[in-house]
Motif scaffolding. Sequence first.
Motif, PDB file in Angstrom:
ATOM      1  N   LEU A 241       0.810  -1.120  -0.112  1.00 19.00           N
ATOM      2  CA  LEU A 241       0.087  -0.033  -0.002  1.00 19.00           C
ATOM      3  C   LEU A 241       0.831   1.167   0.030  1.00 19.00           C
ATOM      4  N   LEU A 242       1.966   1.236   0.905  1.00 21.60           N
ATOM      5  CA  LEU A 242       2.926   2.349   0.794  1.00 21.60           C
ATOM      6  C   LEU A 242       3.530   2.566  -0.648  1.00 21.60           C
ATOM      7  N   CYS A 243       3.837   1.220  -1.415  1.00 21.60           N
ATOM      8  CA  CYS A 243       4.578   1.477  -2.546  1.00 21.60           C
ATOM      9  C   CYS A 243       3.241   2.283  -3.460  1.00 21.60           C
ATOM     10  N   LEU A 244       2.006   1.817  -3.606  1.00 22.07           N
ATOM     11  CA  LEU A 244       1.185   2.265  -4.492  1.00 22.07           C
ATOM     12  C   LEU A 244       0.577   3.607  -4.100  1.00 22.07           C
ATOM     13  N   LYS A 245       0.931   4.151  -2.848  1.00 20.59           N
ATOM     14  CA  LYS A 245       0.592   5.426  -2.348  1.00 20.59           C
ATOM     15  C   LYS A 245       1.649   6.435  -2.778  1.00 20.59           C
ATOM     16  N   HIS A 246       2.806   6.200  -3.033  1.00 20.83           N
ATOM     17  CA  HIS A 246       3.900   6.969  -3.536  1.00 20.83           C
ATOM     18  C   HIS A 246       4.351   6.644  -4.780  1.00 20.83           C
ATOM     19  N   MET A 247       3.335   6.115  -5.640  1.00 25.92           N
ATOM     20  CA  MET A 247       3.415   6.250  -7.055  1.00 25.92           C
ATOM     21  C   MET A 247       2.783   7.202  -7.741  1.00 25.92           C
ATOM     22  N   ASP A 248       3.228   7.756  -8.881  1.00 22.92           N
ATOM     23  CA  ASP A 248       2.849   8.835  -9.576  1.00 22.92           C
ATOM     24  C   ASP A 248       1.736   8.274 -10.681  1.00 22.92           C
ATOM     25  N   GLY A 249       0.984   9.304 -11.326  1.00 23.25           N
ATOM     26  CA  GLY A 249       0.068   8.623 -12.154  1.00 23.25           C
ATOM     27  C   GLY A 249      -1.045   7.848 -11.895  1.00 23.25           C
ATOM     28  N   PRO A 250      -1.650   6.918 -12.906  1.00 28.25           N
ATOM     29  CA  PRO A 250      -3.060   6.272 -12.488  1.00 28.25           C
ATOM     30  C   PRO A 250      -3.042   5.331 -11.483  1.00 28.25           C
ATOM     31  N   LEU A 251      -1.727   4.690 -11.267  1.00 33.56           N
ATOM     32  CA  LEU A 251      -1.500   3.643 -10.207  1.00 33.56           C
ATOM     33  C   LEU A 251      -1.521   4.369  -8.748  1.00 33.56           C
ATOM     34  N   HIS A 252      -1.662   5.618  -8.568  1.00 36.13           N
ATOM     35  CA  HIS A 252      -1.367   6.094  -7.492  1.00 36.13           C
ATOM     36  C   HIS A 252      -2.705   5.829  -6.486  1.00 36.13           C
ATOM     37  N   PHE A 253      -2.327   5.395  -5.180  1.00 36.24           N
ATOM     38  CA  PHE A 253      -3.623   4.704  -4.460  1.00 36.24           C
ATOM     39  C   PHE A 253      -3.824   5.836  -3.209  1.00 36.24           C
ATOM     40  N   GLU A 254      -4.968   6.159  -3.149  1.00 37.67           N
ATOM     41  CA  GLU A 254      -5.371   7.044  -1.702  1.00 37.67           C
ATOM     42  C   GLU A 254      -6.335   6.520  -1.020  1.00 37.67           C
ATOM     43  N   LEU A 255      -6.544   6.197  -0.001  1.00 43.29           N
ATOM     44  CA  LEU A 255      -7.475   5.800   0.950  1.00 43.29           C
ATOM     45  C   LEU A 255      -8.774   6.432   0.716  1.00 43.29           C
ATOM     46  N   LYS A 256      -8.729   7.663   0.785  1.00 44.69           N
ATOM     47  CA  LYS A 256      -9.976   8.262   0.723  1.00 44.69           C
ATOM     48  C   LYS A 256     -10.780   7.891  -0.448  1.00 44.69           C
ATOM     49  N   ASP A 257     -10.185   7.551  -1.836  1.00 42.21           N
ATOM     50  CA  ASP A 257     -10.731   7.325  -3.189  1.00 42.21           C
ATOM     51  C   ASP A 257     -11.023   5.946  -3.084  1.00 42.21           C
ATOM     52  N   MET A 258     -10.850   5.064  -2.140  1.00 43.27           N
ATOM     53  CA  MET A 258     -11.226   3.858  -2.207  1.00 43.27           C
ATOM     54  C   MET A 258     -12.681   3.497  -2.322  1.00 43.27           C
ATOM     55  N   ARG A 259     -13.127   2.965  -3.596  1.00 44.89           N
ATOM     56  CA  ARG A 259     -14.936   2.996  -3.443  1.00 44.89           C
ATOM     57  C   ARG A 259     -14.894   1.598  -4.824  1.00 44.89           C
ATOM     58  N   PHE A 260     -16.073   1.182  -4.766  1.00 45.18           N
ATOM     59  CA  PHE A 260     -16.551   0.118  -5.576  1.00 45.18           C
ATOM     60  C   PHE A 260     -17.356   0.788  -6.843  1.00 45.18           C
ATOM     61  N   HIS A 261     -16.575   0.698  -7.987  1.00 48.66           N
ATOM     62  CA  HIS A 261     -17.204   1.027  -9.116  1.00 48.66           C
ATOM     63  C   HIS A 261     -17.641   0.002  -9.906  1.00 48.66           C
ATOM     64  N   LYS A 262     -18.972  -0.264  -9.915  1.00 43.25           N
ATOM     65  CA  LYS A 262     -19.449  -1.465 -10.317  1.00 43.25           C
ATOM     66  C   LYS A 262     -19.174  -1.749 -11.797  1.00 43.25           C
ATOM     67  N   ASP A 263     -19.109  -0.864 -12.819  1.00 37.29           N
ATOM     68  CA  ASP A 263     -18.648  -1.543 -14.178  1.00 37.29           C
ATOM     69  C   ASP A 263     -17.571  -2.163 -14.210  1.00 37.29           C
ATOM     70  N   LEU A 264     -16.012  -1.531 -13.602  1.00 34.01           N
ATOM     71  CA  LEU A 264     -15.225  -2.203 -13.334  1.00 34.01           C
ATOM     72  C   LEU A 264     -14.960  -3.561 -12.657  1.00 34.01           C
ATOM     73  N   ALA A 265     -15.833  -3.341 -11.538  1.00 31.94           N
ATOM     74  CA  ALA A 265     -15.669  -4.705 -10.686  1.00 31.94           C
ATOM     75  C   ALA A 265     -16.411  -5.742 -11.279  1.00 31.94           C
ATOM     76  N   LEU A 266     -17.454  -5.653 -12.062  1.00 35.03           N
ATOM     77  CA  LEU A 266     -18.127  -6.634 -13.152  1.00 35.03           C
ATOM     78  C   LEU A 266     -17.127  -7.232 -14.027  1.00 35.03           C
ATOM     79  N   GLN A 267     -16.335  -6.329 -14.503  1.00 39.17           N
ATOM     80  CA  GLN A 267     -15.187  -6.636 -15.658  1.00 39.17           C
ATOM     81  C   GLN A 267     -14.292  -7.659 -14.868  1.00 39.17           C
TER      82      GLN A 267
END
Length: 476
Positions: A241-267
């Motif tokens: 998680l620290l690794c993803l948090k410190h990444m630049d670009g679209p793979l950057h992870f923020e806990l506050k943005d963690m949510r269930f996107h139905k269309d992507l989850a279904l894929q």
Amino acid sequence: MKSYISFFFLSIILHRVYNLSIIVNGGICMRSYQVDMCNGPIFKKLIIFSLPLILSGCLQLLFNAADIIVVGRFTGNQALAAVGSTSALINLLVNMFIGISVGANVVLGKSIGAQDEENTSKAVHTAIFIAVFGGFLMMFVGFFFAKPLLELMATPEDVIHLSSLYMRIYFAGMPFFMVYNFGAAILRSIGDTKRPLYFLLISGIINVLFNLCFVIVFHMGVAGVALATIISEGISSALILLCLKHMDGPLHFELKDMRFHKDLALQMLEVGLPAGLQGIIFSISNVLIQSSVNSFGSLVMAGNTAASNIEGFVYTSMNAVYQTSLSFTSQNFGAKKYERIDKILLECLGIVTVVGLVLGQGAYFFGQQLLSIYSSDEHVIQFGIDRLAVISTMYCLCGIMDTLVGSLRGIGYSILPMLVSLTGVCVIRVIWIFTVFKSVHTTFSLYISYPITWVITLVAHGICFMVVRKKIRRVA
């Protein structure tokens, strides 16, 4: 003294993970860990991607073996049996979510290949959401259903208390386990297989150290081994998680943005559920195979167990090529570089064949020495060699079969290879047991069912790939 040495090596690994990257404008440049899957020569990149995966799988097997060795040597046979009796059940319960992590890898690979940063970011946060949710769900199942499930497996009375205790503690760490596996899948989607290896190495060393501490010093037995596993998994998930948090670009992870996107989850579920279901049914069919082995008595069982553990290293190494095929294919499919998909498959088939032949033949050639690590009984060693002679020497066929599945799943077809695999491997093998094996009750007639079903299934997968590939050419 040993603690200082361990800390020294851990410091070196951590330095390697976080300081090899170049700090640019306050961000961390992770280019040294990424693999450009869509441009340039393919073969070298396949090797760079797959080698850390092979090492990760083998390290995981070694650390798991360390758990068993520690509890067996310092607690006793009942504790050893208790830990060993849970492995099949644990695999059965977690296979579904491991399959979904494969789906996450494919969805991310396609988004990255298509350079769709918005969907990539959403997929990252959806994948971690599923990991956390799945982890807590498995924690609930493991805590409340451990003993009933062990009773269904006819776990002996003298070990069932220890087995259920181990499982309940072990499953308390399921959220950590899931986050690490989904996080590793996210990193693999950009070709990064090195950092998951480093994180596994760190957590594995910590696991062994805590095993020794809890079991030898505090005499905690199976509870100590399970607790050490939770701690090590917590560390590996925190690192990912620290690794993803410190990444630049679209793979950057923020806990506050963690949510269930139905269309992507279904894929993810579209690809991952069939893969997970296949793993579950494979686990169930393996129980039937094991019951057939059990009919020959304890010496054959011991030889079969030792040989299958050795074969685990061969399978893990070949499975890394399957994951490589899946990741590279999904990115190039997303980038609509269809001509590279054929090259990726052919070169992955070449690599997995060499890996399977070298390691499989090597396991048989050095079988006497390897099996003697598990047992000094000559009969056990001979029964183990009997298995290696049939299965290990032909294991490359299994690798070819799985690599074809990886290409099909990378394109987005998951139900088709699942149905083919279940029919070709599980159904035919079960029919074989109730017909051929029943008539010719020998270990050879049982073991030969493995390569026969591999050949049938890989031919079917090859035909499926050619049909799907032809369909893609027409659309393109």
